[in-house]
Scaffold this active site. Structure first.
Site, PDB file in Angstrom:
ATOM      1  N   SER A 120       0.831  -1.277  -0.149  1.00 59.25           N
ATOM      2  CA  SER A 120       0.087  -0.066   0.015  1.00 59.25           C
ATOM      3  C   SER A 120       0.854   1.235   0.073  1.00 59.25           C
ATOM      4  CB  SER A 120      -0.965   0.100   1.268  1.00 59.25           C
ATOM      5  OG  SER A 120      -1.572   1.211   1.427  1.00 59.25           O
ATOM      6  N   TYR A 159      -2.222  -0.278  10.244  1.00 59.43           N
ATOM      7  CA  TYR A 159      -2.290  -0.729   8.959  1.00 59.43           C
ATOM      8  C   TYR A 159      -1.009  -0.378   8.305  1.00 59.43           C
ATOM      9  CZ  TYR A 159      -3.832  -1.000   4.058  1.00 59.43           C
ATOM     10  OH  TYR A 159      -3.960  -1.122   2.710  1.00 59.43           O
ATOM     11  N   ALA A 160      -0.581   0.918   8.619  1.00 58.60           N
ATOM     12  CA  ALA A 160       0.643   1.364   8.062  1.00 58.60           C
ATOM     13  C   ALA A 160       1.903   0.428   8.420  1.00 58.60           C
ATOM     14  CB  ALA A 160       0.907   2.942   8.515  1.00 58.60           C
ATOM     15  N   ILE A 211      -8.324   2.859  -3.803  1.00 63.77           N
ATOM     16  CA  ILE A 211      -9.232   2.329  -4.887  1.00 63.77           C
ATOM     17  C   ILE A 211     -10.356   2.204  -4.799  1.00 63.77           C
ATOM     18  CG2 ILE A 211      -9.027   0.336  -6.627  1.00 63.77           C
ATOM     19  CD1 ILE A 211      -6.309   2.009  -6.475  1.00 63.77           C
TER      20      ILE A 211
END
Length: 253
Positions: free
Chosen positions: A145, A158-159, A191
């Site tokens: 990502s 998440y990061a 997206i």
């Protein structure tokens, strides 16, 4: 120079392939002649996805798979090899996200994100690599990502998981290239999929995301499938340990 992608008849595994980017990747590979095994925890939607792609001439099978379960992944790989005789491509796509500041996030939620997004890719690569080593060929693609390179408030777990994917890709690439196995990654920005629906329905958040995105729009599934197809094709045989940013210019600032 021969620009044949060389995917006809190849056998591919796509984790998290029931919907979203995974579904698009499975459909894209199938449209180019690959035989695809989708692994996902969502059996009902996964079966529907396989039927939908097959109705368009694809060759796709669905398998129930929790990528965090090492034993289950090993069984999945054995089944795919028994069914298709080989595995040429692994797309480690399964992933989850949750927006929460560090001080508000539960430890169980942190661990789940790391387990699915990072450990699951390690488990999958570990299960498939011996098959590819025996074949002396293979392509592994990890879905990273843009948050493997940058960050935003509320995305610490998440990061961190995607930063780990970026580094895991490099390490696996160095371990496996001597066996003619190329490991690379693709790092999309936001997206237009089911996973970004909440963000798209939040005017203020959407406006902020667009402000940070030079191209001024969300990416499409097809715009991510293209780089994945390239990386698993013979055209990318000289690419090793790279993470391709597909982010509409987010990291160009």
């Amino acid at each position: 120079m021969n620009f044949d992608l060389g995917l006809d008849g190849k056998v591919a595994i796509v984790t998290g392939g029931a919907m979203g980017l995974g579904k698009g990747i499975a459909a894209g590979l199938a449209s180019l002649g690959a035989r695809v095994a989708i692994g996902d925890v969502n059996e009902q939607i996964g079966q529907q996805t396989a039927q939908e792609i097959n109705a368009k001439g694809g060759n796709v099978e669905f398998f129930d798979l929790d990528v965090t379960d090492d034993g289950q992944f090993q069984d999945f790989v054995e089944h795919v090899v028994k069914r298709f005789k080989r595995i040429d491509i692994l797309v480690n796509n399964a992933g989850i996200a949750a927006k929460s500041n560090c001080i508000d996030m539960q430890v169980a939620d942190w661990r789940r994100i790391i387990d699915v997004n990072l450990t699951g890719m390690w488990i999958g690569s570990r299960a498939v690599a011996p098959v590819m080593i025996k074949q002396k060929s293979g392509k592994i693609i990890n879905m990273c990502s843009m948050f493997g390179f940058t960050a935003m408030p509320g995305l610490s777990a998440y990061a961190a998981s995607k930063g780990g994917v970026n580094q895991l890709t490099k390490a696996l690439a160095l371990e496996l290239i001597e066996h003619n196995i190329n490991v690379n990654a693709v790092a999309p920005a936001y997206i237009a999929t089911e996973l970004t629906a909440n963000m798209r329905n939040d005017p203020e958040r959407y406006k902020d995301i667009m402000r940070r995105t030079p191209i001024g729009r969300l990416g499409t599934i097809g715009e991510v499938v293209g780089p994945v197809v390239f990386l698993v094709s013979d055209l990318a045989n000289f690419m090793v340990g790279q993470t391709m940013l597909v982010d509409g210019g987010w990291n160009a600032w």
